[in-house]
Each structure stands twice: as C-alpha cells, then as structure tokens.
Design an enzyme around this catalytic site. Structure first.
Site, PDB file in Angstrom:
ATOM      1  N   ASN A 106      64.648  48.581 -16.968  1.00 48.39           N
ATOM      2  CA  ASN A 106      64.278  49.817 -17.668  1.00 48.39           C
ATOM      3  C   ASN A 106      63.114  50.495 -16.971  1.00 48.39           C
ATOM      4  OD1 ASN A 106      65.979  50.425 -19.751  1.00 48.39           O
ATOM      5  ND2 ASN A 106      64.959  49.057 -21.203  1.00 48.39           N
ATOM      6  N   SER A 132      72.672  49.943 -20.367  1.00 48.22           N
ATOM      7  CA  SER A 132      72.465  49.952 -21.814  1.00 48.22           C
ATOM      8  C   SER A 132      73.456  49.059 -22.519  1.00 48.22           C
ATOM      9  CB  SER A 132      72.595  51.370 -22.349  1.00 48.22           C
ATOM     10  OG  SER A 132      72.475  51.331 -23.750  1.00 48.22           O
ATOM     11  N   GLY A 133      73.037  48.580 -23.686  1.00 42.55           N
ATOM     12  CA  GLY A 133      73.964  47.779 -24.488  1.00 42.55           C
ATOM     13  C   GLY A 133      73.433  46.384 -24.755  1.00 42.55           C
ATOM     14  N   LYS A 204      68.720  57.208 -19.003  1.00 42.14           N
ATOM     15  CA  LYS A 204      68.610  55.978 -19.806  1.00 42.14           C
ATOM     16  C   LYS A 204      67.410  56.072 -20.753  1.00 42.14           C
ATOM     17  CE  LYS A 204      69.188  51.624 -21.092  1.00 42.14           C
ATOM     18  NZ  LYS A 204      67.977  51.094 -21.606  1.00 42.14           N
ATOM     19  N   HIS A 207      68.345  58.283 -23.565  1.00 42.61           N
ATOM     20  CA  HIS A 207      69.237  57.489 -24.425  1.00 42.61           C
ATOM     21  C   HIS A 207      68.386  56.628 -25.371  1.00 42.61           C
ATOM     22  CE1 HIS A 207      70.815  53.485 -25.284  1.00 42.61           C
ATOM     23  NE2 HIS A 207      72.021  54.031 -25.379  1.00 42.61           N
ATOM     24  N   ASN A 208      67.384  55.967 -24.828  1.00 40.68           N
ATOM     25  CA  ASN A 208      66.554  55.101 -25.670  1.00 40.68           C
ATOM     26  C   ASN A 208      65.759  55.916 -26.690  1.00 40.68           C
ATOM     27  OD1 ASN A 208      67.487  53.176 -23.877  1.00 40.68           O
ATOM     28  ND2 ASN A 208      65.540  52.094 -23.784  1.00 40.68           N
ATOM     29  N   GLU A 211      67.991  56.710 -29.374  1.00 35.58           N
ATOM     30  CA  GLU A 211      68.198  55.462 -30.142  1.00 35.58           C
ATOM     31  C   GLU A 211      67.055  55.271 -31.160  1.00 35.58           C
ATOM     32  OE1 GLU A 211      68.940  52.060 -27.513  1.00 35.58           O
ATOM     33  OE2 GLU A 211      67.604  50.869 -28.764  1.00 35.58           O
ATOM     34  N   TYR A 212      65.817  55.525 -30.740  1.00 37.78           N
ATOM     35  CA  TYR A 212      64.677  55.438 -31.663  1.00 37.78           C
ATOM     36  C   TYR A 212      64.912  56.366 -32.860  1.00 37.78           C
ATOM     37  CZ  TYR A 212      61.112  52.927 -28.830  1.00 37.78           C
ATOM     38  OH  TYR A 212      60.373  51.980 -28.142  1.00 37.78           O
ATOM     39  N   ARG A 309      57.121  54.001 -36.047  1.00 40.40           N
ATOM     40  CA  ARG A 309      56.917  52.584 -35.682  1.00 40.40           C
ATOM     41  C   ARG A 309      55.426  52.282 -35.598  1.00 40.40           C
ATOM     42  NH1 ARG A 309      61.484  50.416 -31.403  1.00 40.40           N
ATOM     43  NH2 ARG A 309      63.214  51.671 -32.174  1.00 40.40           N
ATOM     44  N   HIS A 474      42.328  84.442 -24.368  1.00 37.62           N
ATOM     45  CA  HIS A 474      43.529  83.898 -23.719  1.00 37.62           C
ATOM     46  C   HIS A 474      44.634  84.938 -23.542  1.00 37.62           C
ATOM     47  CE1 HIS A 474      41.973  79.903 -23.507  1.00 37.62           C
ATOM     48  NE2 HIS A 474      41.724  79.865 -24.802  1.00 37.62           N
TER      49      HIS A 474
HETATM   50  P1  NBP Z   1      62.763  40.149 -18.294  1.00 39.43           P
HETATM   51  O1  NBP Z   1      62.399  41.566 -18.273  1.00 39.43           O
HETATM   52  O2  NBP Z   1      62.093  39.295 -19.285  1.00 39.43           O
HETATM   53  O3  NBP Z   1      62.598  39.581 -16.810  1.00 39.43           O
HETATM   54  C1  NBP Z   1      62.353  38.237 -16.565  1.00 39.43           C
HETATM   55  C2  NBP Z   1      63.188  37.692 -15.417  1.00 39.43           C
HETATM   56  O4  NBP Z   1      62.722  38.227 -14.193  1.00 39.43           O
HETATM   57  C3  NBP Z   1      63.017  36.200 -15.348  1.00 39.43           C
HETATM   58  O5  NBP Z   1      64.237  35.611 -15.005  1.00 39.43           O
HETATM   59  C4  NBP Z   1      61.988  36.056 -14.236  1.00 39.43           C
HETATM   60  O6  NBP Z   1      61.995  34.823 -13.577  1.00 39.43           O
HETATM   61  C5  NBP Z   1      62.450  37.127 -13.317  1.00 39.43           C
HETATM   62  N1  NBP Z   1      61.462  37.461 -12.281  1.00 39.43           N
HETATM   63  C6  NBP Z   1      61.642  37.398 -10.948  1.00 39.43           C
HETATM   64 BR1  NBP Z   1      63.176  36.851 -10.171  1.00 39.43          BR
HETATM   65  N2  NBP Z   1      60.570  37.753 -10.254  1.00 39.43           N
HETATM   66  C7  NBP Z   1      59.654  38.074 -11.177  1.00 39.43           C
HETATM   67  C8  NBP Z   1      58.331  38.503 -11.061  1.00 39.43           C
HETATM   68  N3  NBP Z   1      57.766  38.718  -9.884  1.00 39.43           N
HETATM   69  N4  NBP Z   1      57.645  38.732 -12.208  1.00 39.43           N
HETATM   70  C9  NBP Z   1      58.237  38.542 -13.408  1.00 39.43           C
HETATM   71  N5  NBP Z   1      59.503  38.122 -13.565  1.00 39.43           N
HETATM   72  C10 NBP Z   1      60.214  37.889 -12.468  1.00 39.43           C
HETATM   73  O7  NBP Z   1      64.360  39.963 -18.453  1.00 39.43           O
HETATM   74  P2  NBP Z   1      65.410  40.733 -19.382  1.00 39.43           P
HETATM   75  O8  NBP Z   1      65.001  40.778 -20.799  1.00 39.43           O
HETATM   76  O9  NBP Z   1      66.709  40.114 -19.036  1.00 39.43           O
HETATM   77  O10 NBP Z   1      65.368  42.244 -18.854  1.00 39.43           O
HETATM   78  C11 NBP Z   1      65.612  42.585 -17.509  1.00 39.43           C
HETATM   79  C12 NBP Z   1      65.450  44.075 -17.330  1.00 39.43           C
HETATM   80  O11 NBP Z   1      66.476  44.729 -18.087  1.00 39.43           O
HETATM   81  C13 NBP Z   1      64.128  44.640 -17.832  1.00 39.43           C
HETATM   82  O12 NBP Z   1      63.701  45.685 -17.004  1.00 39.43           O
HETATM   83  C14 NBP Z   1      64.479  45.181 -19.199  1.00 39.43           C
HETATM   84  O13 NBP Z   1      63.622  46.217 -19.625  1.00 39.43           O
HETATM   85  C15 NBP Z   1      65.890  45.681 -18.962  1.00 39.43           C
HETATM   86  N6  NBP Z   1      66.732  45.756 -20.143  1.00 39.43           N
HETATM   87  C16 NBP Z   1      66.698  44.800 -21.077  1.00 39.43           C
HETATM   88  C17 NBP Z   1      67.519  44.899 -22.185  1.00 39.43           C
HETATM   89  C18 NBP Z   1      67.532  43.829 -23.211  1.00 39.43           C
HETATM   90  O14 NBP Z   1      68.239  43.996 -24.229  1.00 39.43           O
HETATM   91  N7  NBP Z   1      66.802  42.721 -23.020  1.00 39.43           N
HETATM   92  C19 NBP Z   1      68.385  45.975 -22.324  1.00 39.43           C
HETATM   93  C20 NBP Z   1      68.430  46.926 -21.320  1.00 39.43           C
HETATM   94  C21 NBP Z   1      67.591  46.811 -20.229  1.00 39.43           C
HETATM   95  P3  NBP Z   1      61.307  33.496 -14.190  1.00 39.43           P
HETATM   96  O15 NBP Z   1      62.417  32.746 -14.816  1.00 39.43           O
HETATM   97  O16 NBP Z   1      60.728  32.821 -13.023  1.00 39.43           O
HETATM   98  O17 NBP Z   1      60.272  33.935 -15.189  1.00 39.43           O
END
Ligand code: NBP
Length: 501
Positions: A106, A132-133, A204, A207-208, A211-212, A309, A474
């Site tokens: 994101n 998304s999703g 995106k 979109h979010n 969503e809010y 929020r 002004h």
């Molecule tokens: P996170 O945003 O929590 O990312 C953590 C992952 O990144 C872990 O597997 C971590 O490894 C890895 N990572 C690596 Br490789 N290098 C890293 C570093 N230098 N610093 C920090 N982490 C590192 O995961 P997520 O919730 O799956 O979200 C991923 C992306 O997708 C985000 O940008 C999020 O905003 C976006 N997103 C999420 C959703 C949702 O519903 N969760 C929806 C849409 C978009 P580790 O295991 O070593 O910590």
C-alpha cells in the site's frame, strides 16, 4: 548460481505475500519466494508442496534473483515506506537492465512516482500496483491496479489477468465459481492498466478512502436503527441481509449482516455488543483526505469518515464527556419503524452516491495534476470483483462513464440524478431525525451538505470573499464583470456610501 526457472518472484511472506504467491502458483506460474526471516519461507514452502506452478523457496536474495527468468519480475509485498525502500535497495545491484520490480504494497502514490523515476534512471522498470481484497482477495482473486509504463505492464499482464477476480463483462457481476479455491477462467479480469508511475497506487488509495466512507455510513445506519428505533443486532442483521438484495448489494453490507447475527463465543451475547467502540486505521483514508485538501477538491465524506475513527479513538474522553455534556430531550420513537428503516436505507444510498462522486472527482483532479489519462469506467469495473468496496452499484458508475466519458460529476449522470431525486426526501428526514435525537451521523450529513452545495449556483462565499478583502486586501471578483478580474476597496471608510435601510 542457481538456474533461472521461475516466471516470477515474490518477496515478503506475511499474510498478503503468502496468499498472492499461492494464487499465482495455482494459475500455473512457477514462483520463487524469499522472506527476510528464512524460517517463514521454509514453513510456507513445506506447507504447500503441490501447487500447479510450484513454489521455489530461496534462502538468499542473490539466489532468489538468479532463479528468475529474464526479464525478471519481482513482486514486493512488505510494509509501505522504509521497508519497501530497503528491499528495493537490496535488489538494485542484483538486477539487470529491463528487469521489473512490482510493488504490491500500500505505497503512497508519490513514493511510487519517486521510485519509478529512480529505478528508470538505473535501467530498471517499476510497477506500483494496488492490490485490494485483503487476505481472501490475494488468495482467490484480488482487484489489481497497476501503474507504470505500458511496456512494463505487458510483461506483468498475463500473470495479473490470470490471478485477478473475474466478473461478467456485460453485467459486471462476479462470475459463478469465482469462489475460494476455484480459480475461474474467462470473464473480465479485475485488473487494467491504470496509468503511468503512481497512478495505480493513487487509485488504490482513493479506493481505500471510499472504503472508509462506506464503512462509516453503514455504522451510521446501524447507530440510527439501534439508538433511535431500538432494534436488536439480530433484527438489524435481517435488515442488512434484505438491503443486500437491492441497490446496496455489496460485500460490506453482506459482512455487516453476518456480523450482526454473530454471537460472542465467550458470553453468547451479540458479538457486536462486546466489541470496544474504538476503530484503528492504517493511513490510506488520511492520505486521501490530505490529498483532497492539497488539491482543493472537496471530499468531505471521506474526511468525515476518517475523523469519525479519530473521535472513536478518544474513548476515555468520550466516557467522561457523556456525564457532563447534554443532548436533546428526544421522545421515544413512536413513528412507523418499517418506514424509517426504508428511509435510512435510502439515506445510505444517497450518501454513498455522493461519497463515490467525491472519490471520482479526486481521481479526475489527480489526472490533471500528474498528467495521467484515467479510464473511470474501467476503474469502476475492476472494483466490481475482488476488492472490499465491490458492489453492484459500481456497474452503474461504469455505465455512467460509458454514456459520457467526460462526465463532470457522477451526480449529473441521469441514473444517479434519478436515484437521488427518488430518495432525497428520506435522506433529509433521516438527517433531521438524527439531529433531533442527538445521533452523530457525520458522513450522512456531510454528504447531504456536499449535495446541496454542489447543486447551488450561488453560495454564501460572496460574503466570505468580502471578509477576506476587508481584513486582508485579498480582492474579489464581481458578478457583473468577467471572471479573472480582481477588485479591492479600502476598508473601513466611514465616508463610503452605506446601503440605505
Ligand atoms: P507486512 O506489511 O506486515 O510486511 C511484513 C513482511 O515483509 C514480512 O514477511 C517481513 O519479513 C517482510 N519483510 C522483508 Br522480506 N523485508 C522487510 C524489511 N526490510 N522490513 C520489514 N519487513 C520486511 O505484510 P502484509 O500484511 O502481508 O502486507 C504486505 C503489504 O500489502 C503492505 O504494504 C500492506 O499495506 C499491503 N496490503 C495489505 C493488506 C492486508 O489486508 N493485510 C491488503 C492490501 C494491501 P519478516 O518475516 O522477516 O518480518
């Protein structure tokens, strides 16, 4: 050096990364996976030995890059911001000219613009793609919003089109079989090339923001039914279930019906009653609102949803204030509850139309600001499947832009004008009722104010501009002179002619 075997690679094996990797592998693409903590990668690969495409677990970034066929395509799914930059920094020395980095996190769109510029200067290609999703979407069909060069998109397109959610190209309805565990082929894939550099992440973000707005509006409908009409969660669950069969048919209304029917596994009470009333946020709604302010484009409904929020988060202050501050002495509701429930539904629909109108206005302004050409009908169409705001209603937006690609505001489209004409009496009744009963409905009421402001040829800002001219010189424009000519009079001047009483 390992052999280049994989079509694509993915870095970051948390919730999103694991699910997207499995979705890609399910569609027959061999995918290499890498994670900072190797044990997570090993567990993931061991738990999924039989995917159609196959997972290739990599312990080192060097091995990971070497395992990819050229031009290499690397998806990054890590936290937006510094973590994304760090991963990109690690990749740059390992990748070669023409290779493609795809950021599926994101990211803030202006970070994506910066990264695309920096990587292009190094001969690499960069795509910033909204995904998304949530977890479910990533696993079984997300809505995907890629931004970058069209040339880079051609390399990613087969994968993105294969894994995205599918909808019927004519009706926009999610295709039968597009359910968890059943990848479908055919239909319109919920991805399309959005535009250059940060366009995908911008869309995106909006979109979010939408969503809010949607979530807050549903909460306001719930609040009115609970606190004015005295309905129980289960009764409201039935109502939302009914609403989901009509104009409001959408993922968020559907899950709201489920939530309101859910019992708390610990106490057996309605689940919604045991959840603390403080909402978190990760920032994309705030980005949307700040960007609206920066561009001077009104998006008050999204902003109110963000502030709602924030207000929810000051729980202790609100608990204290409830014992000090008074509201109206509202009588018990004695009107027809069924009629009022229908009025609330209509108010929700009108507010939703305004909120989407604002979101699409934002995208229209952004395309001017950043020199993009966005296809709003297609954008609405790719929101139909896979993403959190998926709703039948989005098809009406696609149709509106098909009727008039230059549409200035969704409110002006005949379908949406007709919908508001039919429902606005109820909308006004509900906003008045909330004021009478002291129920906070920031999105319903801000949407109505937006509607009334947008349809008003002469607003009171004539007086405001006169005030600005008074205290700050002004200047002002005159109603009897062409636009763009500015005047000023000296204030205060006791000898200036005054209006006769
Ligand atoms: P996170 O945003 O929590 O990312 C953590 C992952 O990144 C872990 O597997 C971590 O490894 C890895 N990572 C690596 Br490789 N290098 C890293 C570093 N230098 N610093 C920090 N982490 C590192 O995961 P997520 O919730 O799956 O979200 C991923 C992306 O997708 C985000 O940008 C999020 O905003 C976006 N997103 C999420 C959703 C949702 O519903 N969760 C929806 C849409 C978009 P580790 O295991 O070593 O910590």
């Amino acid at each position: 050096m390992s052999e280049a075997v994989s079509e694509i690679g993915l870095i970051g094996l948390a919730v999103m990364g694991q699910n997207l990797a499995l979705n890609i592998a399910d569609h027959g693409f061999k995918i290499s996976v890498y994670n900072r903590t190797t044990s997570k990668m090993e567990e993931f690969v061991a738990a999924n030995p039989d995917t159609p495409g196959g997972l290739v677990g990599c312990e080192t970034l060097e091995g990971f890059v070497a395992s990819l066929k050229r031009p290499r395509k690397v998806i990054i799914l890590v936290q937006a911001g510094a973590a994304t930059d760090k991963v990109i920094e690690g990749l740059i020395p390992l990748m070669e000219e023409g290779d493609i980095i795809i950021d599926g996190g994101n990211a803030k769109w202006d970070d994506t613009i910066r990264r695309e510029k920096e990587l292009t200067a190094k001969g690499l290609r960069f795509i910033g793609s909204g995904v998304s999703g949530g977890e479910e979407g990533a696993r079984f069909g997300p809505s995907l919003m890629p931004g970058g060069t069209e040339e880079a998109w051609q390399y990613l397109k087969p994968v993105w089109e294969a894994i995205a959610a599918k909808v019927d190209p004519d009706t926009g309805k999610p295709l039968e079989g597009a359910e968890p565990g059943k990848p479908v082929e055919g239909g319109f894939s919920c991805t399309t090339y959005i535009g250059p550099d940060g366009a995908g992440h911008y869309v995106k973000m909006v979109h979010n923001g939408i969503e809010y707005g949607d979530m807050q509006m549903i909460c306001e409908a719930y609040d009115l039914m609970q606190n004015v009409l005295g309905l129980t969660p289960s009764e409201m669950g039935d109502i939302f279930g009914e609403w989901n069969k009509g104009d409001l048919d959408s993922f968020l209304i559907e899950i709201t019906a489920d939530i309101l029917k859910q019992a708390d596994p610990v106490t057996g009470k309605p689940f919604v009653d045991i959840v603390l009333d403080t909402a978190g946020q990760k920032g994309t709604g705030k980005w949307t609102s700040v960007n609206a302010l920066d561009m001077g484009t009104p998006a008050p409904t999204v902003a109110e949803a963000v502030f709602a929020r924030c207000l929810s988060a000051v729980k202790e202050e609100r608990v204290a204030a409830e014992t000090i501050l008074t509201g109206p002495d509202a009588p018990e509701f004695t009107g027809d509850k069924t009629e009022m429930v229908e009025a609330i539904r209509q108010a929700l629909y009108c507010s939703k139309i305004c909120s989407y109108a604002q979101g699409f206005q934002l995208m229209r302004e952004a395309q001017k600001e950043y020199n993009w050409t966005l296809d709003f009908g297609k954008i609405a169409q790719i929101f139909r499947g896979g993403c959190i705001i998926r709703a039948a209603f989005l098809q009406k937006i696609t149709e509106a832009y098909a009727r008039d690609p230059e549409l200035a505001n969704l409110l002006l489209d005949p379908y949406f004008k007709g919908a508001i004409d039919a429902c606005q009496a109820s909308w006004r009744k509900v906003v008045a009722l909330a004021a009478q009963y002291g129920v906070s409905i920031p999105t319903f009421s801000s949407a109505l104010s937006y509607y009334d402001g947008y349809r008003t040829a002469r607003l009171p800002q004539n007086l405001l501009q006169a005030q600005r001219d008074y205290f700050g010189a002004h200047t002002y424009e005159r109603v009897d002179q062409p636009r763009g000519q500015f005047y000023h009079i000296d204030w205060p001047k006791p000898d200036r002619p005054q209006i006769e009483a």
